[in-house]
Write a protein that holds these residues in place. Sequence first.
Motif, short mmCIF file in Angstrom:
data_model
loop_
_atom_site.label_atom_id
_atom_site.label_comp_id
_atom_site.label_asym_id
_atom_site.label_seq_id
_atom_site.Cartn_x
_atom_site.Cartn_y
_atom_site.Cartn_z
N LYS A 130 -14.58 122.02 18.82
CA LYS A 130 -14.08 121.62 17.48
C LYS A 130 -12.56 121.47 17.52
CE LYS A 130 -14.35 123.19 12.68
NZ LYS A 130 -13.15 123.94 12.35
N ALA A 131 -11.90 122.47 18.12
CA ALA A 131 -10.43 122.44 18.19
C ALA A 131 -9.96 121.21 18.98
CB ALA A 131 -9.92 123.73 18.85
N HIS A 132 -10.66 120.90 20.05
CA HIS A 132 -10.29 119.74 20.88
C HIS A 132 -10.42 118.44 20.08
CE1 HIS A 132 -10.01 117.22 24.49
NE2 HIS A 132 -11.05 116.56 24.01
N ILE A 133 -11.53 118.32 19.36
CA ILE A 133 -11.76 117.09 18.56
C ILE A 133 -10.68 116.96 17.50
CG2 ILE A 133 -13.32 116.08 16.82
CD1 ILE A 133 -15.67 117.06 18.60
N GLU A 134 -10.34 118.09 16.85
CA GLU A 134 -9.36 118.04 15.75
C GLU A 134 -7.95 117.68 16.22
OE1 GLU A 134 -11.50 121.00 12.53
OE2 GLU A 134 -10.16 121.84 14.03
N GLN A 135 -7.64 118.04 17.48
CA GLN A 135 -6.27 117.76 17.91
C GLN A 135 -6.11 116.42 18.62
OE1 GLN A 135 -4.88 117.92 21.32
NE2 GLN A 135 -7.01 117.99 22.04
N ARG A 136 -7.22 115.74 18.95
CA ARG A 136 -7.08 114.47 19.66
C ARG A 136 -7.26 113.31 18.68
NH1 ARG A 136 -10.94 112.73 24.08
NH2 ARG A 136 -10.21 110.72 23.33
N SER A 137 -6.90 112.10 19.12
CA SER A 137 -7.02 110.98 18.18
C SER A 137 -8.35 110.25 18.39
CB SER A 137 -5.83 110.03 18.36
OG SER A 137 -5.74 109.66 19.71
N ALA A 138 -8.83 109.67 17.27
CA ALA A 138 -10.07 108.88 17.29
C ALA A 138 -9.70 107.42 17.60
CB ALA A 138 -10.76 109.01 15.94
N PRO A 139 -10.64 106.58 18.04
CA PRO A 139 -12.06 106.89 18.26
C PRO A 139 -12.27 107.70 19.54
CG PRO A 139 -11.62 104.62 18.89
CD PRO A 139 -10.34 105.15 18.32
N MET A 140 -13.45 108.32 19.60
CA MET A 140 -13.83 109.08 20.79
C MET A 140 -15.37 109.05 20.88
SD MET A 140 -13.09 112.90 19.33
CE MET A 140 -12.03 112.49 17.94
#
Length: 422
Positions: A130-140
Amino acid sequence: MRVMIVGGGGREHALAWKLSTSPDTSDIVFVPGNGGMAGMGECIKADIGDPEAVAALAREREIDLTVVGPEAPLVAGLVDVFTAKGLRVFGPSHEAALVEGSKSFAKRLMEDYGVPTAVASVFNSYEPAKAHIEQRSAPMVVKADGLAAGKGVVVAKDTEAALAALDDCMVKGVFGDAGSTVLVEDFIEGPEVSILSLSDGSAVAHMVPSQDHKRALDGDEGPNTGGMGAYSPVPLLDPDTESYIHDAVMKRTVQALSDEGITYRGVLYGGLMLTAEGPMVLEFNVRFGDPETQAVLPRMKSDLVSALQATIDGTVADLTMEWSSDYCVCVVVASGGYPGEYQTGIPISGLKAASSDSNVRIFHAGTAVEDGKVVTSGGRVLNVVGLGSDFAQARGVAYEAVERISFEGMHYRTDIGHRAMT
Ligand code: GLY
């Protein structure tokens, strides 16, 4: 030779058709088969996820060669059980099948051996993911590690969608154990191409390339499906790029497995994206593609039984496969509502008229025979294949045949092969 085919879709019907043209094939038995295969040999209902039960059938029916269509029995270890019992079988072992059965295993292998693929992070627990997803930019792209019947990959346009996909895997448990490990991968763009290569664990022989159409609607719109059509050859794949894929992806992966003590015996399916930075692997599958197989095998001039035997016998280095210069277009005819909910048991008409042209092959995917009539039994119902000396002709042949078929609610894409034409 008595052949047994495990599976019951369009891919297995295409395999059956091609194997039946071999002088070595006397009979074919299907587990479970479908309405199209019912006319070709005995169809036996059995749990194909139970390797012991399938092996018992092979022994009872005195089968000389078993060919496995879908991935689940391979990942479940069907080939290991057959081999231990001295039964001849085409497909990779459980360990080798993990290149499809575990996306984190495949990713680690590709990273370690320099096979081009998108960068990914692997998570075994929710909070760090969750932390990784929140700190990286989309799209992914969020992927469940294990087999999820084609549903475990989400291209997330924004952080919210990525978190929802993570929730499905790790909180709601939608994919069971398959979602207990998750990959969060860079989003990459470009046309896709599928390569099927036969390997005996050392040498690798490549089939002709193909491309499938995964979206439900024309113009590559609508929800993802198991595949709404495919075509071969793929004009946008130039010979240099194709040979780079053969060497840097397919051969290198078989060699990487071998270096790790794993013999890859069977067909390896490379699903690639042709990005601006070069070809990159999206996924490996450990079986023939569906519907790619239906567009590739009609172009194969040489004998498929011999080719499959070579992978089992370790003689792929001596194998040459010959291909016709024909163009092949496969249109999937689906049930109304697919890939959502759909009805089954609907009578299908026009099959005989549709197959009257010698350049047409009809492979059944989701059909059954009830009271002597062919009815729908699945989402993807039929694969209508047209051959021609160019794409326009192959498409014309396929669509003319499709228009002769009818059943209530049927739908299909009208633009299969459009990328090859433009
Ligand atoms: N056509 C995609 C697959 O076979 O998985």
